[in-house]
Design an enzyme around this catalytic site. Structure first.
Site, PDB file in Angstrom:
ATOM      1  CG  ASN A   6       2.622  -3.028   5.147  1.00  0.00           C
ATOM      2  OD1 ASN A   6       3.597  -2.829   5.864  1.00  0.00           O
ATOM      3  ND2 ASN A   6       2.687  -2.973   3.836  1.00  0.00           N
ATOM      4  CG  ASP A   8       6.461  -2.954   4.808  1.00  0.00           C
ATOM      5  OD1 ASP A   8       6.663  -4.160   5.043  1.00  0.00           O
ATOM      6  OD2 ASP A   8       6.099  -2.522   3.698  1.00  0.00           O
ATOM      7  CG  HIS A   9       5.399   2.211   8.568  1.00  0.00           C
ATOM      8  ND1 HIS A   9       4.554   1.818   7.571  1.00  0.00           N
ATOM      9  CD2 HIS A   9       5.955   3.365   8.143  1.00  0.00           C
ATOM     10  CE1 HIS A   9       4.584   2.709   6.599  1.00  0.00           C
ATOM     11  NE2 HIS A   9       5.422   3.656   6.922  1.00  0.00           N
ATOM     12  NE  ARG A  17      19.159   5.883  17.729  1.00  0.00           N
ATOM     13  CZ  ARG A  17      19.053   6.209  19.009  1.00  0.00           C
ATOM     14  NH1 ARG A  17      19.240   5.327  19.945  1.00  0.00           N
ATOM     15  NH2 ARG A  17      18.738   7.429  19.330  1.00  0.00           N
ATOM     16  CG  HIS A  42       7.423  -3.487  -0.305  1.00  0.00           C
ATOM     17  ND1 HIS A  42       7.118  -2.231  -0.766  1.00  0.00           N
ATOM     18  CD2 HIS A  42       8.160  -4.073  -1.287  1.00  0.00           C
ATOM     19  CE1 HIS A  42       7.641  -2.057  -1.980  1.00  0.00           C
ATOM     20  NE2 HIS A  42       8.289  -3.162  -2.298  1.00  0.00           N
ATOM     21  NE  ARG A  44      11.705   0.224  -0.931  1.00  0.00           N
ATOM     22  CZ  ARG A  44      10.944   0.994  -1.714  1.00  0.00           C
ATOM     23  NH1 ARG A  44       9.657   1.105  -1.482  1.00  0.00           N
ATOM     24  NH2 ARG A  44      11.471   1.686  -2.699  1.00  0.00           N
ATOM     25  NE  ARG A  48      13.295   2.824   1.016  1.00  0.00           N
ATOM     26  CZ  ARG A  48      12.647   3.496   0.067  1.00  0.00           C
ATOM     27  NH1 ARG A  48      11.471   4.017   0.296  1.00  0.00           N
ATOM     28  NH2 ARG A  48      13.171   3.687  -1.121  1.00  0.00           N
ATOM     29  CG  HIS A  49      10.563  -1.225   5.013  1.00  0.00           C
ATOM     30  ND1 HIS A  49      10.213  -2.308   4.253  1.00  0.00           N
ATOM     31  CD2 HIS A  49      10.032  -0.132   4.399  1.00  0.00           C
ATOM     32  CE1 HIS A  49       9.491  -1.881   3.219  1.00  0.00           C
ATOM     33  NE2 HIS A  49       9.384  -0.572   3.266  1.00  0.00           N
ATOM     34  CD  GLU A  69       2.814  -4.335  -0.245  1.00  0.00           C
ATOM     35  OE1 GLU A  69       3.727  -3.488  -0.273  1.00  0.00           O
ATOM     36  OE2 GLU A  69       1.728  -4.130   0.274  1.00  0.00           O
ATOM     37  CB  THR A  99      -0.276   4.985 -13.168  1.00  0.00           C
ATOM     38  OG1 THR A  99      -0.544   4.927 -11.783  1.00  0.00           O
ATOM     39  CG2 THR A  99      -0.585   3.662 -13.805  1.00  0.00           C
ATOM     40  CB  THR A 100       0.314  10.158 -12.926  1.00  0.00           C
ATOM     41  OG1 THR A 100      -0.972   9.679 -13.261  1.00  0.00           O
ATOM     42  CG2 THR A 100       1.010  10.676 -14.153  1.00  0.00           C
ATOM     43  CD  GLU A 150      -2.922  -3.860  -1.991  1.00  0.00           C
ATOM     44  OE1 GLU A 150      -2.235  -4.900  -1.879  1.00  0.00           O
ATOM     45  OE2 GLU A 150      -2.712  -2.823  -1.333  1.00  0.00           O
ATOM     46  CG  HIS A 190      -0.846   3.626  -0.360  1.00  0.00           C
ATOM     47  ND1 HIS A 190       0.381   3.028  -0.249  1.00  0.00           N
ATOM     48  CD2 HIS A 190      -0.632   4.942  -0.206  1.00  0.00           C
ATOM     49  CE1 HIS A 190       1.302   3.948  -0.068  1.00  0.00           C
ATOM     50  NE2 HIS A 190       0.720   5.112  -0.023  1.00  0.00           N
ATOM     51  N   GLY A 191      -3.014   4.165   2.567  1.00  0.00           N
ATOM     52  CA  GLY A 191      -3.558   5.377   3.176  1.00  0.00           C
ATOM     53  C   GLY A 191      -4.888   5.186   3.880  1.00  0.00           C
ATOM     54  N   GLY A 212      -1.340  -0.442   6.989  1.00  0.00           N
ATOM     55  CA  GLY A 212      -0.111  -0.450   7.780  1.00  0.00           C
ATOM     56  C   GLY A 212      -0.011   0.750   8.692  1.00  0.00           C
TER      57      GLY A 212
END
Ligand code: PXP
Length: 238
Positions: A6, A8-9, A17, A42, A44, A48-49, A69, A99-100, A150, A190-191, A212
């Protein structure tokens, strides 16, 4: 197990900038050279990215595969049906779709998600749903013809005690087995990082991981080639 990166970052850093560098498309093409199996971005609603230019250029240039995504919203669905990525992964962007813990609430949003899957299928785009390792959510995904799921691995990645990590890994293992029985493809992400991948690799039924932050961050210190090769080595150790 395959490894999609990924990027995105990279776009987060570029957009900080409002300049052109670092370009996530260039990064993705280099990552392909160093052996990743695919690229994930992703797009969005708030851009934002990643932006539309990134997605269209990636579609043109990638030789592996593009996993887009996105949220189930008309504007982005139209872009997906025009670009035709190799896979769309539907993810939540708004609190009520969650979900939570963070995966899509397929059960409570079943009509919206089913309509979106149908539209994407009409354009021959396979669809994955980002869900918790929850058997009921996985059943709902299969019922509305998702091609893959996923599994959200954030709870495993953020577990503080070894016992909690072990319990969550077991939930993920059972979820993956269940999804396979329903003939769903199984991705996860994720993570995930260089420390928690070793135990994660013990799960047999996961086809692909999407990573990512850990790899992009490590590449700042050691370069793109080494960061990717280190992760590929971890994934390929049996
Ligand atoms: N999978 C999904 C659905 C995501 O939203 C993200 C984060 O953008 C990832 C995987 C990758 O997560 P990370 O950057 O923590 O590796």
């Amino acid at each position: 197990m395959k490894f999609s990166l990924n990027v995105d970052h990279v776009a987060v850093l570029r957009n900080a900038r409002a300049e052109e560098n670092p370009d996530p498309v260039t990064y993705a093409l280099m990552a392909e050279l160093y052996g990743v199996d695919g690229i994930v971005v992703h797009l969005r609603e708030d851009r934002r990215h990643i932006n539309e230019r990134d997605v269209r250029l990636l579609r043109e240039q990638l030789k592996t595969k593009l996993d887009l995504e996105m949220a189930a919203v008309p504007e982005i669905i139209d872009i997906a049906c025009d670009v035709i990525p190799d896979l769309v992964t539907l993810v939540p962007e708004k609190r009520e779709e969650l979900t939570t813990e963070g995966g899509l609430n397929v059960i409570d949003n079943v009509e919206l998600i089913k309509d979106t899957i149908d539209q994407l299928h009409d354009s021959d785009i396979p669809v994955s749903l980002f869900v918790e390792p929850d058997l009921n959510q996985i059943d709902a995904a299969a019922e509305i013809n998702a091609d893959l799921i996923e599994i959200h691995t954030g709870v495993y990645a953020n577990a503080i005690t070894e016992e909690d990590a072990f319990d969550e890994l077991e939930r993920i293992r059972q979820a993956a087995i269940h999804a396979k029985k329903l003939s769903l493809g199984v991705n996860a992400g994720h993570g995930l990082n260089y420390s928690n991948m070793k135990e994660f690799m013990a799960i047999q039924d996961i086809d692909e991981v999407s990573i990512g932050q850990a790899v992009i961050a490590r590449s700042v210190f050691v370069g793109i080639e080494q960061a990717i090769k280190e992760m590929l080595n971890l994934i390929n150790i049996k």
